[in-house]
Design a protein around this motif. Sequence first.
Motif, PDB file in Angstrom:
ATOM      1  N   HIS A  48       1.013  -1.086  -0.017  1.00  0.00           N
ATOM      2  CA  HIS A  48       0.114   0.021  -0.021  1.00  0.00           C
ATOM      3  C   HIS A  48       0.983   1.127  -0.029  1.00  0.00           C
ATOM      4  O   HIS A  48       1.170   1.898   1.014  1.00  0.00           O
ATOM      5  CB  HIS A  48      -0.818   0.123   1.216  1.00  0.00           C
ATOM      6  N   PRO A  49       1.356   1.712  -1.175  1.00  0.00           N
ATOM      7  CA  PRO A  49       2.512   2.646  -1.059  1.00  0.00           C
ATOM      8  C   PRO A  49       1.930   3.963  -0.518  1.00  0.00           C
ATOM      9  O   PRO A  49       2.834   4.809  -0.047  1.00  0.00           O
ATOM     10  CB  PRO A  49       2.767   2.852  -2.749  1.00  0.00           C
ATOM     11  N   GLU A  50       0.725   4.174  -0.801  1.00  0.00           N
ATOM     12  CA  GLU A  50       0.136   5.706  -0.129  1.00  0.00           C
ATOM     13  C   GLU A  50       0.142   5.511   1.352  1.00  0.00           C
ATOM     14  O   GLU A  50       0.829   6.703   1.742  1.00  0.00           O
ATOM     15  CB  GLU A  50      -1.281   5.907  -0.580  1.00  0.00           C
ATOM     16  N   LEU A  51      -0.286   4.410   1.649  1.00  0.00           N
ATOM     17  CA  LEU A  51      -0.172   4.922   3.461  1.00  0.00           C
ATOM     18  C   LEU A  51       1.222   4.435   3.986  1.00  0.00           C
ATOM     19  O   LEU A  51       1.675   5.107   4.799  1.00  0.00           O
ATOM     20  CB  LEU A  51      -1.270   3.588   3.907  1.00  0.00           C
ATOM     21  N   ALA A  52       1.953   3.686   3.073  1.00  0.00           N
ATOM     22  CA  ALA A  52       3.368   3.392   3.578  1.00  0.00           C
ATOM     23  C   ALA A  52       4.245   4.887   3.563  1.00  0.00           C
ATOM     24  O   ALA A  52       4.866   5.018   4.626  1.00  0.00           O
ATOM     25  CB  ALA A  52       4.172   2.371   2.854  1.00  0.00           C
ATOM     26  N   SER A  53       4.053   5.290   2.496  1.00  0.00           N
ATOM     27  CA  SER A  53       4.891   6.710   2.274  1.00  0.00           C
ATOM     28  C   SER A  53       4.368   7.699   3.419  1.00  0.00           C
ATOM     29  O   SER A  53       5.048   8.422   3.915  1.00  0.00           O
ATOM     30  CB  SER A  53       4.436   7.189   0.954  1.00  0.00           C
ATOM     31  N   HIS A  54       2.985   7.658   3.574  1.00  0.00           N
ATOM     32  CA  HIS A  54       2.408   8.812   4.692  1.00  0.00           C
ATOM     33  C   HIS A  54       3.362   8.331   6.057  1.00  0.00           C
ATOM     34  O   HIS A  54       3.574   9.373   6.796  1.00  0.00           O
ATOM     35  CB  HIS A  54       0.819   8.597   4.769  1.00  0.00           C
TER      36      HIS A  54
ATOM     37  N   PRO B 285      -3.792  -5.820   1.310  1.00  0.00           N
ATOM     38  CA  PRO B 285      -2.613  -5.053   1.157  1.00  0.00           C
ATOM     39  C   PRO B 285      -1.663  -5.092   2.531  1.00  0.00           C
ATOM     40  O   PRO B 285      -2.397  -5.195   3.495  1.00  0.00           O
ATOM     41  CB  PRO B 285      -2.525  -3.818   0.701  1.00  0.00           C
ATOM     42  N   VAL B 286      -0.468  -5.518   2.185  1.00  0.00           N
ATOM     43  CA  VAL B 286       0.377  -5.533   3.417  1.00  0.00           C
ATOM     44  C   VAL B 286       1.785  -4.575   3.403  1.00  0.00           C
ATOM     45  O   VAL B 286       2.238  -4.665   2.155  1.00  0.00           O
ATOM     46  CB  VAL B 286       0.866  -6.954   3.749  1.00  0.00           C
ATOM     47  N   ILE B 287       1.978  -3.912   4.388  1.00  0.00           N
ATOM     48  CA  ILE B 287       2.856  -2.984   4.552  1.00  0.00           C
ATOM     49  C   ILE B 287       4.181  -3.662   5.282  1.00  0.00           C
ATOM     50  O   ILE B 287       4.062  -3.803   6.524  1.00  0.00           O
ATOM     51  CB  ILE B 287       2.719  -1.523   5.075  1.00  0.00           C
ATOM     52  N   PRO B 288       5.201  -4.141   4.799  1.00  0.00           N
ATOM     53  CA  PRO B 288       6.296  -4.819   5.349  1.00  0.00           C
ATOM     54  C   PRO B 288       7.323  -3.688   6.145  1.00  0.00           C
ATOM     55  O   PRO B 288       7.751  -2.627   5.764  1.00  0.00           O
ATOM     56  CB  PRO B 288       7.190  -5.331   4.474  1.00  0.00           C
ATOM     57  N   PHE B 289       7.464  -4.188   7.407  1.00  0.00           N
ATOM     58  CA  PHE B 289       8.322  -3.405   8.159  1.00  0.00           C
ATOM     59  C   PHE B 289       9.571  -4.083   8.936  1.00  0.00           C
ATOM     60  O   PHE B 289       9.098  -4.638   9.829  1.00  0.00           O
ATOM     61  CB  PHE B 289       7.441  -2.413   9.120  1.00  0.00           C
ATOM     62  N   ALA B 290      10.513  -4.030   8.315  1.00  0.00           N
ATOM     63  CA  ALA B 290      11.724  -4.766   8.759  1.00  0.00           C
ATOM     64  C   ALA B 290      12.503  -4.213   9.904  1.00  0.00           C
ATOM     65  O   ALA B 290      12.961  -3.123   9.794  1.00  0.00           O
ATOM     66  CB  ALA B 290      12.509  -5.237   7.537  1.00  0.00           C
ATOM     67  N   VAL B 291      12.775  -5.023  10.848  1.00  0.00           N
ATOM     68  CA  VAL B 291      13.474  -4.496  11.893  1.00  0.00           C
ATOM     69  C   VAL B 291      14.928  -5.260  12.174  1.00  0.00           C
ATOM     70  O   VAL B 291      14.844  -6.551  11.896  1.00  0.00           O
ATOM     71  CB  VAL B 291      12.923  -4.519  13.400  1.00  0.00           C
TER      72      VAL B 291
END
Length: 288
Positions: A101-107, A148-154
């Motif tokens: 979800h590029p829009e939410l991820a970028s936000h 949609p999935v926003i990956p957040f790597a730690v």
Amino acid sequence: MNRTHARITASVYSSHVPAIGAALDLGKSGNEYWAPLFKGYDRSRQWMKENRPDVIFLVYNDHATAFDLNFIPTFAIGCAAEFQPADEGWGARPVPKVVGHPELASHIAQSVIQQDFDLTIVNKMDVDHGLTVPLSLMCGQPDAWPCPVIPFAVNVVQYPVPSGQRCFQLGQAIRRAIESYDQPLNVQIWGTGGMSHQLQGPRAGLINSEFDNAFLDQLISDPAAQARVPHIDYVREAGSEGIELVMWLIARGAMADVAGGPAPRLVHRFYHVPASNTAVGHMILEEQ
């Protein structure tokens, strides 16, 4: 609650043992060894069908597939339109591609960076079992993931790793970012990894059920206290890979009670050993 903006409705917590994915992919989920583990997620899969989100913000760690020792971001957010399953040395898992979800991820990136958290923005990467195994446990084997999935790597692989307190505060910043997005999206935040396990050295195969269940208790009742636990305690009590549990604090920090709202409702809690020489923990917390 402002219904014209995005909101977090639940947090999901799960281990992401690679052998779980292999068992599912190879049709072994019903055998004597694996059946008790998959049965522990039956209720969760039904809950997921009944509470399908618009977006999942999924916190996980990469296992030297998208990143290696040449490039190690502490926190990385996937802003691409899609992410392919990674080949981790034995071929990519036969699972659907991850739609982003590029829009939410970028936000979120914009908001969180302006809140003084340094994120690495990633516009192309493959996603490994750290992300796909929790999706499989919660969603089964669909032709496409349900949203949609926003990956957040730690980075919890190469020291230095972020503290539990830093992760907890980051979860709070992510909540603020999501709630400032001007579309009425239903967002779930997932924290994955853990529980107690060690893959190498004299303590290989370590499982500390007492520590794991105390962590789950504290994560529910007093997450701020859990956030203050130093990383060395995770390593000592839960093994070298037990440090992955700090990623659960990102998801927990994003819940309303941390910001002064009502306590979440415990929907489901599950704990099982062993699963390929590791402990598996799982929990769903729903906003009230």
